[in-house]
Design a protein around this motif. Sequence first.
Motif, PDB file in Angstrom:
ATOM      1  N   PHE A  64       0.868  -1.177   0.000  1.00 49.50           N
ATOM      2  CA  PHE A  64       0.000   0.000   0.000  1.00 49.50           C
ATOM      3  C   PHE A  64       0.905   1.228   0.000  1.00 49.50           C
ATOM      4  CE2 PHE A  64      -4.042   1.884   2.164  1.00 49.50           C
ATOM      5  CZ  PHE A  64      -4.428   2.407   0.935  1.00 49.50           C
ATOM      6  N   CYS A  65       0.792   2.041  -1.018  1.00 49.43           N
ATOM      7  CA  CYS A  65       1.663   3.209  -1.181  1.00 49.43           C
ATOM      8  C   CYS A  65       0.869   4.465  -0.847  1.00 49.43           C
ATOM      9  CB  CYS A  65       2.182   3.299  -2.610  1.00 49.43           C
ATOM     10  SG  CYS A  65       3.033   1.820  -3.198  1.00 49.43           S
ATOM     11  N   VAL A  66       1.062   4.973   0.356  1.00 49.32           N
ATOM     12  CA  VAL A  66       0.347   6.179   0.796  1.00 49.32           C
ATOM     13  C   VAL A  66       1.328   7.300   1.120  1.00 49.32           C
ATOM     14  CG1 VAL A  66      -1.266   7.145   2.468  1.00 49.32           C
ATOM     15  CG2 VAL A  66      -1.518   4.766   1.743  1.00 49.32           C
ATOM     16  N   THR A  67       2.300   7.027   1.984  1.00 46.44           N
ATOM     17  CA  THR A  67       3.145   8.070   2.561  1.00 46.44           C
ATOM     18  C   THR A  67       4.032   8.741   1.510  1.00 46.44           C
ATOM     19  OG1 THR A  67       3.174   6.848   4.635  1.00 46.44           O
ATOM     20  CG2 THR A  67       4.841   8.549   4.353  1.00 46.44           C
ATOM     21  N   GLU A  68       4.081  10.078   1.592  1.00 52.43           N
ATOM     22  CA  GLU A  68       4.968  10.868   0.739  1.00 52.43           C
ATOM     23  C   GLU A  68       5.911  11.668   1.627  1.00 52.43           C
ATOM     24  OE1 GLU A  68       2.940  12.915  -2.403  1.00 52.43           O
ATOM     25  OE2 GLU A  68       1.727  11.150  -2.916  1.00 52.43           O
ATOM     26  N   GLU A  69       6.685  12.551   1.050  1.00 46.77           N
ATOM     27  CA  GLU A  69       7.685  13.283   1.829  1.00 46.77           C
ATOM     28  C   GLU A  69       7.047  14.061   2.975  1.00 46.77           C
ATOM     29  OE1 GLU A  69      10.890  13.063   1.743  1.00 46.77           O
ATOM     30  OE2 GLU A  69      10.902  11.691   0.028  1.00 46.77           O
ATOM     31  N   GLY A  70       5.837  14.597   2.757  1.00 50.92           N
ATOM     32  CA  GLY A  70       5.192  15.399   3.791  1.00 50.92           C
ATOM     33  C   GLY A  70       4.389  14.611   4.790  1.00 50.92           C
ATOM     34  N   GLY A  71       4.124  13.341   4.527  1.00 48.07           N
ATOM     35  CA  GLY A  71       3.331  12.523   5.435  1.00 48.07           C
ATOM     36  C   GLY A  71       2.279  11.729   4.697  1.00 48.07           C
ATOM     37  N   ASN A  72       1.196  11.353   5.414  1.00 51.65           N
ATOM     38  CA  ASN A  72       0.161  10.511   4.800  1.00 51.65           C
ATOM     39  C   ASN A  72      -1.244  11.076   4.979  1.00 51.65           C
ATOM     40  OD1 ASN A  72      -0.344  10.002   7.510  1.00 51.65           O
ATOM     41  ND2 ASN A  72       0.566   7.953   7.478  1.00 51.65           N
ATOM     42  N   ARG A  73      -1.343  12.352   5.365  1.00 56.97           N
ATOM     43  CA  ARG A  73      -2.656  12.995   5.425  1.00 56.97           C
ATOM     44  C   ARG A  73      -3.097  13.366   4.014  1.00 56.97           C
ATOM     45  NH1 ARG A  73      -0.405  17.470   9.378  1.00 56.97           N
ATOM     46  NH2 ARG A  73       1.133  17.292   7.684  1.00 56.97           N
ATOM     47  N   PRO A  74      -4.393  13.535   3.795  1.00 58.58           N
ATOM     48  CA  PRO A  74      -4.836  13.869   2.434  1.00 58.58           C
ATOM     49  C   PRO A  74      -4.093  15.040   1.821  1.00 58.58           C
ATOM     50  CG  PRO A  74      -6.724  13.284   3.771  1.00 58.58           C
ATOM     51  CD  PRO A  74      -5.535  13.300   4.700  1.00 58.58           C
ATOM     52  N   ARG A  75      -3.844  16.092   2.600  1.00 61.79           N
ATOM     53  CA  ARG A  75      -3.162  17.257   2.031  1.00 61.79           C
ATOM     54  C   ARG A  75      -1.694  16.986   1.717  1.00 61.79           C
ATOM     55  NH1 ARG A  75      -4.166  18.968   7.414  1.00 61.79           N
ATOM     56  NH2 ARG A  75      -2.296  19.190   8.720  1.00 61.79           N
ATOM     57  N   ASP A  76      -1.149  15.873   2.255  1.00 57.55           N
ATOM     58  CA  ASP A  76       0.240  15.525   1.972  1.00 57.55           C
ATOM     59  C   ASP A  76       0.396  14.750   0.667  1.00 57.55           C
ATOM     60  OD1 ASP A  76       0.988  16.624   4.454  1.00 57.55           O
ATOM     61  OD2 ASP A  76       0.573  14.726   5.480  1.00 57.55           O
ATOM     62  N   LEU A 126      -0.757  -0.640  -4.434  1.00 59.63           N
ATOM     63  CA  LEU A 126      -2.006   0.095  -4.284  1.00 59.63           C
ATOM     64  C   LEU A 126      -1.617   1.537  -3.972  1.00 59.63           C
ATOM     65  CD1 LEU A 126      -4.003  -2.495  -2.139  1.00 59.63           C
ATOM     66  CD2 LEU A 126      -4.119  -2.135  -4.610  1.00 59.63           C
ATOM     67  N   VAL A 127      -1.769   2.401  -4.952  1.00 62.83           N
ATOM     68  CA  VAL A 127      -1.199   3.744  -4.906  1.00 62.83           C
ATOM     69  C   VAL A 127      -2.290   4.775  -4.649  1.00 62.83           C
ATOM     70  CG1 VAL A 127       0.205   5.443  -6.118  1.00 62.83           C
ATOM     71  CG2 VAL A 127       0.556   2.997  -6.544  1.00 62.83           C
ATOM     72  N   THR A 128      -2.139   5.539  -3.581  1.00 61.29           N
ATOM     73  CA  THR A 128      -3.065   6.621  -3.278  1.00 61.29           C
ATOM     74  C   THR A 128      -2.629   7.880  -4.014  1.00 61.29           C
ATOM     75  OG1 THR A 128      -3.372   5.676  -1.075  1.00 61.29           O
ATOM     76  CG2 THR A 128      -4.156   7.934  -1.422  1.00 61.29           C
ATOM     77  N   ALA A 129      -3.557   8.486  -4.750  1.00 58.49           N
ATOM     78  CA  ALA A 129      -3.230   9.667  -5.548  1.00 58.49           C
ATOM     79  C   ALA A 129      -4.406  10.629  -5.554  1.00 58.49           C
ATOM     80  CB  ALA A 129      -2.863   9.264  -6.977  1.00 58.49           C
ATOM     81  N   ARG A 130      -4.108  11.900  -5.779  1.00 57.63           N
ATOM     82  CA  ARG A 130      -5.166  12.894  -5.905  1.00 57.63           C
ATOM     83  C   ARG A 130      -5.566  13.026  -7.367  1.00 57.63           C
ATOM     84  NH1 ARG A 130      -3.807  18.644  -4.130  1.00 57.63           N
ATOM     85  NH2 ARG A 130      -2.932  17.632  -2.279  1.00 57.63           N
ATOM     86  N   LEU A 131      -6.853  13.275  -7.588  1.00 58.96           N
ATOM     87  CA  LEU A 131      -7.317  13.525  -8.940  1.00 58.96           C
ATOM     88  C   LEU A 131      -6.891  14.922  -9.353  1.00 58.96           C
ATOM     89  CD1 LEU A 131     -10.882  11.972  -8.698  1.00 58.96           C
ATOM     90  CD2 LEU A 131      -8.952  11.086 -10.030  1.00 58.96           C
ATOM     91  N   ALA A 132      -6.428  15.058 -10.572  1.00 60.86           N
ATOM     92  CA  ALA A 132      -5.905  16.343 -11.028  1.00 60.86           C
ATOM     93  C   ALA A 132      -6.959  17.436 -10.957  1.00 60.86           C
ATOM     94  CB  ALA A 132      -5.379  16.207 -12.459  1.00 60.86           C
ATOM     95  N   ALA A 133      -8.235  17.072 -11.046  1.00 58.00           N
ATOM     96  CA  ALA A 133      -9.308  18.076 -11.037  1.00 58.00           C
ATOM     97  C   ALA A 133      -9.695  18.520  -9.638  1.00 58.00           C
ATOM     98  CB  ALA A 133     -10.541  17.510 -11.743  1.00 58.00           C
ATOM     99  N   SER A 134      -9.029  17.990  -8.596  1.00 59.97           N
ATOM    100  CA  SER A 134      -9.375  18.366  -7.223  1.00 59.97           C
ATOM    101  C   SER A 134      -9.160  19.862  -7.017  1.00 59.97           C
ATOM    102  CB  SER A 134      -8.524  17.589  -6.222  1.00 59.97           C
ATOM    103  OG  SER A 134      -8.790  16.201  -6.321  1.00 59.97           O
ATOM    104  N   ASP A 135     -10.129  20.519  -6.420  1.00 56.59           N
ATOM    105  CA  ASP A 135     -10.033  21.966  -6.185  1.00 56.59           C
ATOM    106  C   ASP A 135      -9.499  22.305  -4.803  1.00 56.59           C
ATOM    107  OD1 ASP A 135     -11.110  22.536  -8.702  1.00 56.59           O
ATOM    108  OD2 ASP A 135     -13.163  22.317  -7.945  1.00 56.59           O
ATOM    109  N   ASP A 136      -9.793  21.467  -3.805  1.00 54.33           N
ATOM    110  CA  ASP A 136      -9.434  21.751  -2.425  1.00 54.33           C
ATOM    111  C   ASP A 136      -8.075  21.119  -2.120  1.00 54.33           C
ATOM    112  OD1 ASP A 136      -9.189  22.105   0.273  1.00 54.33           O
ATOM    113  OD2 ASP A 136     -11.209  21.393   0.772  1.00 54.33           O
ATOM    114  N   ALA A 137      -7.027  21.950  -2.019  1.00 52.75           N
ATOM    115  CA  ALA A 137      -5.684  21.422  -1.792  1.00 52.75           C
ATOM    116  C   ALA A 137      -5.559  20.746  -0.434  1.00 52.75           C
ATOM    117  CB  ALA A 137      -4.648  22.536  -1.914  1.00 52.75           C
ATOM    118  N   ALA A 138      -6.322  21.224   0.569  1.00 52.77           N
ATOM    119  CA  ALA A 138      -6.243  20.650   1.909  1.00 52.77           C
ATOM    120  C   ALA A 138      -7.001  19.340   2.009  1.00 52.77           C
ATOM    121  CB  ALA A 138      -6.772  21.638   2.936  1.00 52.77           C
ATOM    122  N   ARG A 139      -8.024  19.161   1.182  1.00 52.47           N
ATOM    123  CA  ARG A 139      -8.804  17.919   1.189  1.00 52.47           C
ATOM    124  C   ARG A 139      -9.089  17.519  -0.258  1.00 52.47           C
ATOM    125  NH1 ARG A 139     -10.325  13.503   1.168  1.00 52.47           N
ATOM    126  NH2 ARG A 139     -11.783  12.468   2.579  1.00 52.47           N
TER     127      ARG A 139
END
Length: 320
Positions: A85-97, A129-142
């Motif tokens: 499961f690939c979630v964590t990035e350099e900033g952490g694993n919260r949605p905004r990260d 299993l890679v967690t990623a944000r959709l490019a069309a997301s408007d809310d950077a924090a969520r």
Amino acid sequence: MPMPEPTAAALSDCLRAPSAADETADVQAWMARWVPLANRGLPPMALALRGGHAADRLGWAFAAGYQAALRALVPTLPADALAAFCVTEEGGNRPRDIHTTLTPSPGGGYTLSGAKRWTTLGPQGAILLVTARLAASDDAARPRLKVARVRIGQPGVAITPMPPTPFVPEVPHARVAFTEVTLTDGDLLPGDGYARCVKPFRTLEDLYVAAAVLAWLAGTAHRRGWPHDFREGLAGALALLAALADEPPEAPATHLALAGALQWAAELHRQADVLWARTPDDPAAQRWQRDRPLMNVAASARRLRAERAWEAFDGPAETP
């Protein structure tokens, strides 16, 4: 609800004499033992119990529990393929990260670009299993998150093994980079990636890893002739964890019951400390001391989960 028969049988077998646990020093040797077990089509909890019971050390019990948790999360994973499961990035694993991005392709499907760190079993995992944000997301924090299945070996996937950790160093971790990896709509798991996958996996991983580790201790206790009262404690805690596998991982009641089960497990770990201390020169006892910090990883996140769960019960009771 009755416990599934394969899980009940696995729980019973955890109290019997385990087969000889040969030295399993690297992940390839562990995989040679784990794949035939995974191919039996067991429910995830039975897989965690049997995988933990057969392990020769805490690291491989953790690996068995981790793989079982992933199958509880995504039942369609191939039985004999390792997953990560690939979630964590350099900033952490919260949605905004999460900055790894899924971009819709003009002809359909998506491209995936970004990077992950601390991917457990990443170098050997056939499925990511890679967690990623959709490019069309408007809310950077969520941002809107999705989880995509990616196979190691696909064009654009680069794996960089990380140095061994101070505890359970046999279990490998990796950094993974994705450069315009081509995915189809069918490669995306259904639903919101955070609510459907990231959040429940924190609960599932705690549950299944705890069960696998206690199953390993049950096998160890049998081999070493440790006292029956310790083994009875293991039996009780294992039965509770196995029962919780049938409860919804997002429910506050599940979170509180799991918090209690993990407290029970922590007490059994402390009892194991005393038992291992009887043979301080034994390499297995020294491994236990080396690997013991694994039990405290993410302890603050577990406390926060329990505190939030209590908020659902600390108001006035409903009138019958």
